[in-house]
Design an enzyme around this catalytic site. Structure first.
Site, mmCIF file in Angstrom:
data_model
loop_
_atom_site.group_PDB
_atom_site.id
_atom_site.type_symbol
_atom_site.label_atom_id
_atom_site.label_comp_id
_atom_site.label_asym_id
_atom_site.label_seq_id
_atom_site.Cartn_x
_atom_site.Cartn_y
_atom_site.Cartn_z
ATOM 1 N N LYS A 42 41.503 -7.890 50.667
ATOM 2 C CA LYS A 42 42.777 -7.337 50.246
ATOM 3 C C LYS A 42 43.663 -7.005 51.452
ATOM 4 C CE LYS A 42 40.088 -4.766 46.873
ATOM 5 N NZ LYS A 42 39.658 -3.381 46.558
ATOM 6 N N GLY A 43 43.048 -6.982 52.618
ATOM 7 C CA GLY A 43 43.727 -6.472 53.815
ATOM 8 C C GLY A 43 45.033 -7.146 54.192
ATOM 9 N N GLU A 98 45.719 -13.577 57.701
ATOM 10 C CA GLU A 98 44.615 -12.611 57.798
ATOM 11 C C GLU A 98 45.113 -11.333 58.470
ATOM 12 O OE1 GLU A 98 42.141 -11.327 56.788
ATOM 13 O OE2 GLU A 98 40.273 -12.072 57.649
ATOM 14 N N ASP A 99 44.469 -10.235 58.155
ATOM 15 C CA ASP A 99 44.871 -8.966 58.776
ATOM 16 C C ASP A 99 44.344 -8.852 60.212
ATOM 17 O OD1 ASP A 99 42.221 -8.726 57.954
ATOM 18 O OD2 ASP A 99 42.508 -6.897 56.793
ATOM 19 N N ASP A 102 38.090 -9.944 64.165
ATOM 20 C CA ASP A 102 37.232 -9.058 64.954
ATOM 21 C C ASP A 102 36.124 -9.917 65.575
ATOM 22 O OD1 ASP A 102 35.954 -6.851 65.979
ATOM 23 O OD2 ASP A 102 35.231 -6.093 64.065
ATOM 24 N N LYS A 130 41.116 -8.562 67.834
ATOM 25 C CA LYS A 130 40.252 -7.731 68.690
ATOM 26 C C LYS A 130 39.289 -8.663 69.427
ATOM 27 C CE LYS A 130 38.860 -4.669 65.359
ATOM 28 N NZ LYS A 130 38.334 -3.396 64.793
ATOM 29 N N ASP A 158 42.186 -1.148 55.475
ATOM 30 C CA ASP A 158 41.542 0.035 54.913
ATOM 31 C C ASP A 158 40.329 0.518 55.696
ATOM 32 O OD1 ASP A 158 39.894 -2.259 54.237
ATOM 33 O OD2 ASP A 158 38.783 -0.894 52.934
HETATM 34 P P1 IMP Z 1 35.233 -10.390 61.407
HETATM 35 O O1 IMP Z 1 34.534 -11.320 60.476
HETATM 36 O O2 IMP Z 1 34.293 -9.557 62.210
HETATM 37 O O3 IMP Z 1 36.254 -11.091 62.276
HETATM 38 O O4 IMP Z 1 35.964 -9.338 60.509
HETATM 39 C C1 IMP Z 1 37.210 -9.520 60.024
HETATM 40 C C2 IMP Z 1 37.498 -8.619 58.856
HETATM 41 O O5 IMP Z 1 36.913 -7.336 59.038
HETATM 42 C C3 IMP Z 1 38.982 -8.388 58.739
HETATM 43 O O6 IMP Z 1 39.532 -9.293 57.835
HETATM 44 C C4 IMP Z 1 39.063 -6.987 58.209
HETATM 45 O O7 IMP Z 1 39.095 -6.996 56.810
HETATM 46 C C5 IMP Z 1 37.810 -6.317 58.687
HETATM 47 N N1 IMP Z 1 38.094 -5.491 59.877
HETATM 48 C C6 IMP Z 1 37.901 -5.825 61.174
HETATM 49 N N2 IMP Z 1 38.285 -4.844 62.006
HETATM 50 C C7 IMP Z 1 38.751 -3.859 61.210
HETATM 51 C C8 IMP Z 1 39.346 -2.570 61.481
HETATM 52 O O8 IMP Z 1 39.526 -2.143 62.628
HETATM 53 N N3 IMP Z 1 39.706 -1.849 60.394
HETATM 54 C C9 IMP Z 1 39.539 -2.294 59.109
HETATM 55 N N4 IMP Z 1 39.022 -3.478 58.814
HETATM 56 C C10 IMP Z 1 38.629 -4.264 59.857
HETATM 57 MG MG MG Z 2 39.976 -8.891 55.781
#
Ligand code: IMP
Ligand code: MG
Length: 180
Positions: A42-43, A98-99, A102, A130, A158
């Site tokens: 939902k982000g 995408e929001d 990470d 990040k 969120d």
């Molecule tokens: P990844 O798979 O580790 O790249 O995670 C990405 C997803 O994790 C993003 O789409 C966000 O929904 C969530 N996410 C990553 N960092 C944060 C944060 O700092 N706050 C909230 N949600 C996060």
């Molecule tokens: Mg997300």
């Protein structure tokens, strides 16, 4: 809700300006084409609804939902599709909205998955990046802000489904995590 935020990273105005900048670049790159924007629920909902209104090209939207962090602040590393696309993307110019990137696990998985559906092009637009925690080989084509390894909320993003309605992006206070 503001009293639960330790630090504001980006104000409403700063976000607005950045979104406009990204939309301008995207509109230039996709001139004369139709872009299918896929929002990752939902982000990305707030970001997607703002950025498409700044785009000067024809836009279609669709959504996917994948498993997220749940009530934790660290990624589980496992991606599950909770809601798939409504439409066929074969032959289309697809832009994932995408929001945050990470570790990159989510996007890597999504890109591979969507590539299998034979879009004409596939690119990624993310508001926040990040890079410190990246472990998947993935890059964003359009990036809003590059940030350190902070856990942030607001502007659709969120913690345990809270804080999405904040118009700015900020770092929540530690007490937020302990009062579950
Ligand atoms: P990844 O798979 O580790 O790249 O995670 C990405 C997803 O994790 C993003 O789409 C966000 O929904 C969530 N996410 C990553 N960092 C944060 C944060 O700092 N706050 C909230 N949600 C996060
Ligand atoms: Mg997300």
């Amino acid at each position: 809700m503001d009293n639960l935020i330790k630090e504001v990273l980006y104000t409403e105005d700063q976000i607005k300006e950045k979104v406009r900048e990204l939309a301008k670049q995207i509109s230039k790159d996709y001139e004369g084409k139709k872009v299918l924007c896929i929002g990752i629920l939902k982000g990305s909902v707030v970001f997607l609804s703002d950025i498409i209104r700044e785009m000067d090209v024809e836009v279609e939207i669709d959504f996917m939902a994948v498993s997220s962090y749940g009530h934790s602040t660290k990624s589980s590393g496992v991606v599950r599709i909770l809601k798939d696309l409504n439409y066929d993307i074969e032959g289309k110019d697809v832009l994932i909205i995408e929001d945050i990137i990470d570790t990159g696990t989510t996007l890597k998985y999504l890109c591979e998955y969507l590539k299998g559906r034979k879009p004409k092009t596939l690119k990624v637009c993310c508001l926040l990046d990040k890079p410190e925690r990246r472990n998947a080989d993935i890059k964003s084509d359009y990036t809003g802000f590059v940030i350190p390894d902070y856990f942030i909320v607001g502007y659709g993003i969120d913690y345990a489904d809270r804080f999405r309605q904040l118009p700015y992006i900020g770092v929540p206070k530690e007490e937020v995590y302990s009062d579950k």
